[in-house]
Design an enzyme around this catalytic site. Structure first.
Site, PDB file in Angstrom:
ATOM      1  N   CYS A   1      36.870 -57.108  -3.162  1.00 11.87           N
ATOM      2  CA  CYS A   1      38.584 -55.642  -2.442  1.00 11.87           C
ATOM      3  C   CYS A   1      38.268 -54.168  -1.873  1.00 11.87           C
ATOM      4  O   CYS A   1      38.432 -53.872  -1.740  1.00 11.87           O
ATOM      5  CB  CYS A   1      39.552 -55.763  -3.941  1.00 11.87           C
ATOM      6  SG  CYS A   1      40.239 -57.295  -4.963  1.00 11.87           S
TER       7      CYS A   1
ATOM      8  N   HIS B   1      48.077 -53.193  -0.411  1.00 11.85           N
ATOM      9  CA  HIS B   1      46.521 -53.636  -0.731  1.00 11.85           C
ATOM     10  C   HIS B   1      46.127 -54.940  -0.292  1.00 11.85           C
ATOM     11  O   HIS B   1      45.845 -56.560  -0.476  1.00 11.85           O
ATOM     12  CB  HIS B   1      46.174 -54.374  -2.118  1.00 11.85           C
ATOM     13  CG  HIS B   1      44.824 -54.220  -3.126  1.00 11.85           C
ATOM     14  ND1 HIS B   1      44.271 -53.706  -2.265  1.00 11.85           N
ATOM     15  CD2 HIS B   1      44.571 -55.089  -3.829  1.00 11.85           C
ATOM     16  CE1 HIS B   1      43.056 -54.451  -2.782  1.00 11.85           C
ATOM     17  NE2 HIS B   1      43.118 -55.143  -3.848  1.00 11.85           N
TER      18      HIS B   1
END
Lengths: 387, 135
Positions: A83, A334
């Site tokens: 991420c 996200h």
């Protein structure tokens, strides 16, 4: 080493973008950033992405996007750090410009997560964890964060409801961000009644699965005035990556994000600044607990008291340390490998005075922090706006 | 699928075999050949007792592929008496009984299954400690 400036930003809306493929998302963000910087070519394109091979069936992504934006011939490479891929790509771009290897560098973050069924996407995200000793036991990303939140509540005697100000603040700020996925406010009542995914984590503690792309243009600071027509130049004052064990169980103290501590301390030293100088902090609120642990590790609150920054209102736009000023991972969304670049794009908007209704009155120094895995790769950037 | 990948970790999965560091005496699990405490080499295998306590826990409702049949299940961080922590499922447990600090012991159970015809993986899970009651 040369100082580096950000002279162009671009982003796509975040959401379930079924009409756009991964190459088109990358295209839209890169073209927007090139337009903002007033450039027609570049020396290199670095693309942060985590799951294009797994979820879109496409690797070799940076070369593909370079071709589709009309930059055939330039250097291009994908950068992966779970991420934190977006910030990892930015770090590569900063090193390229700072070292003199390149003069004009485009850094994009791109992710396409909604084409696949949710269990495939979930399994893809779990690739960031330890396959042999976490995932093989049935761990998911939510579950790992849930165990951190549970322990935090136990150790410091706080309740789940005490975390509510973090998603409430994120949603409130996303309301004025036209690129955000969730632009509707949430209430304490809604937070407390939200569906539980892995207790104590509920759906409103969690950032959404979504698509999106964002891009920035980097040049040497001394040449920044040649690009774009922006009143304020944004200087990259610090760029630091730090690592920790991939598995939570291998950490001496799971409630302390050591990589956040190391990367923020080194970033403060690079920039010659401290936490008291930071006007806004775009942190990695993939889950509510991550916001709290990050604030503590970066020196904004003592251990066990980061949660109070939510209760006191310090994290809001009018507070002492505003976070997630355009919605954060929770409400802007996200798209994992793109997130680190969205954070930087939003920080640049604040530093330039282009943040619209969410504009902070005194935004001179911004910090962004992108986290890969459950705290294993943590990348901190400090950006300074200069007249 | 993935036969070699699972075969390589059979001693860890079936008998909780870690390593001991002869420099500082630390016991290491999962084995990594380098002591996380003193960074010296640690190669000698050692079988851990399988006794520990729950450091934290959650319940997985949305199970990943291969784990669907077991959902919902409890996942926990287990602090072993020898020092290392590991991630494992809790089994044979009343959901209302699970708490931080609960003493647990290792058992061998089915972990996951790759479809009807794929590999079945076995390994460690932890249940509330029974030995302590007998003692």
């Amino acid at each position: 080493m040369r100082n580096v400036a950000i002279v162009g930003i671009g982003q796509t809306p975040v959401g379930e973008l079924w009409e756009k493929s991964i190459r088109h998302l990358g295209h839209d963000a890169v073209v927007a950033a090139m337009h903002d910087a007033g450039i027609e070519t570049a020396d290199a394109l670095y693309v942060g992405n985590m799951l294009s091979g797994e979820l879109a069936g496409q690797e070799h992504l940076a070369t593909l996007i370079a071709d589709f934006v009309g930059l055939r011939g330039i250097e291009a490479a994908k950068v992966e750090a779970a991420c934190a891929s977006g910030a990892a790509a930015l770090r590569v771009g900063v090193m390229a410009v700072a070292s003199g290897q390149a003069d004009v560098v485009i850094v994009a973050g791109v992710e396409k997560m909604t084409d696949t069924p949710i269990d495939e996407t979930t399994a893809g995200l779990a690739l960031a964890a330890d396959q042999e000793y976490e995932v093989a036991e049935g761990a998911t990303f939510v579950a790992l964060n849930a165990m951190l939140m549970q322990r935090y509540m136990h150790e410091y005697g706080v309740s789940h409801r005490d975390f509510a100000p973090f998603p409430i603040n994120a949603h409130a700020n996303a309301r004025n961000n036209p690129f955000a996925m969730f632009r509707s406010p949430i209430t304490l009542d809604k937070y407390e009644k939200a569906t539980v995914i892995a207790p104590p984590i509920n759906i409103l503690d969690s950032s959404p699965v979504c698509d999106g792309a964002a891009a920035v243009v980097l040049v040497p600071l001394e040449r920044a005035r040649e690009f774009g027509r922006h009143k304020r130049i944004v200087r990259v004052a610090a760029s630091v990556t730090a690592t920790d064990t991939i598995a939570i169980h291998d950490r001496r103290d799971p409630l302390f994000l050591e990589a956040a501590y190391l990367s923020s301390q080194r970033a403060y030293a690079q920039a010659g600044l401290g936490p008291e100088d930071i006007d806004l902090f775009e942190l990695h609120d993939a889950f509510s607990i991550m916001s709290v642990l990050s604030l503590e590790a970066c020196g904004f609150a003592p251990r066990g008291r980061g949660i109070e920054l939510g209760q006191s209102g310090a994290i809001t736009l009018g507070g002492k340390i505003p976070i997630t000023t355009m919605g954060g991972l929770k409400a802007r969304g996200h798209p994992v490998g793109a997130t680190g670049i969205y954070q930087v794009v939003e920080a640049v908007q604040q530093l330039r005075g282009e943040a619209g209704a969410n504009q902070l009155p005194h935004a001179h120094v911004a910090m962004t922090q992108n986290i890969g895995g459950s705290g294993a790769t943590i990348i901190t950037h400090i950006l300074v706006g200069e007249e | 699928m993935h036969i070699a990948r699972n075969w390589r970790v059979k001693h860890q999965r079936y008998s909780l075999t870690g390593e001991i560091c002869h420099h500082c005496g630390a016991k290491v699990f999962p084995p990594r050949d380098v002591c996380p405490e003193c960074t010296q080499p640690a190669y000698e295998p050692v079988r851990l007792s399988g006794l520990g306590e729950v450091y934290s826990f959650t319940t997985v409702y949305e199970a990943p592929t291969g784990f669907e049949a077991q959902a919902p299940y409890h996942l926990a961080l287990i602090k072993l008496v020898e020092g290392p922590m590991l991630t494992a499922q809790l089994t044979d447990v009343d959901p209302n009984e699970v708490r931080i600090g609960m003493p647990v012991e290792m058992v061998t159970r089915k972990l996951s299954q790759e479809g009807d015809e794929g590999l079945i993986q076995y390994g460690y899970k932890f249940r509330p400690r029974i030995q302590a009651k007998a003692a």
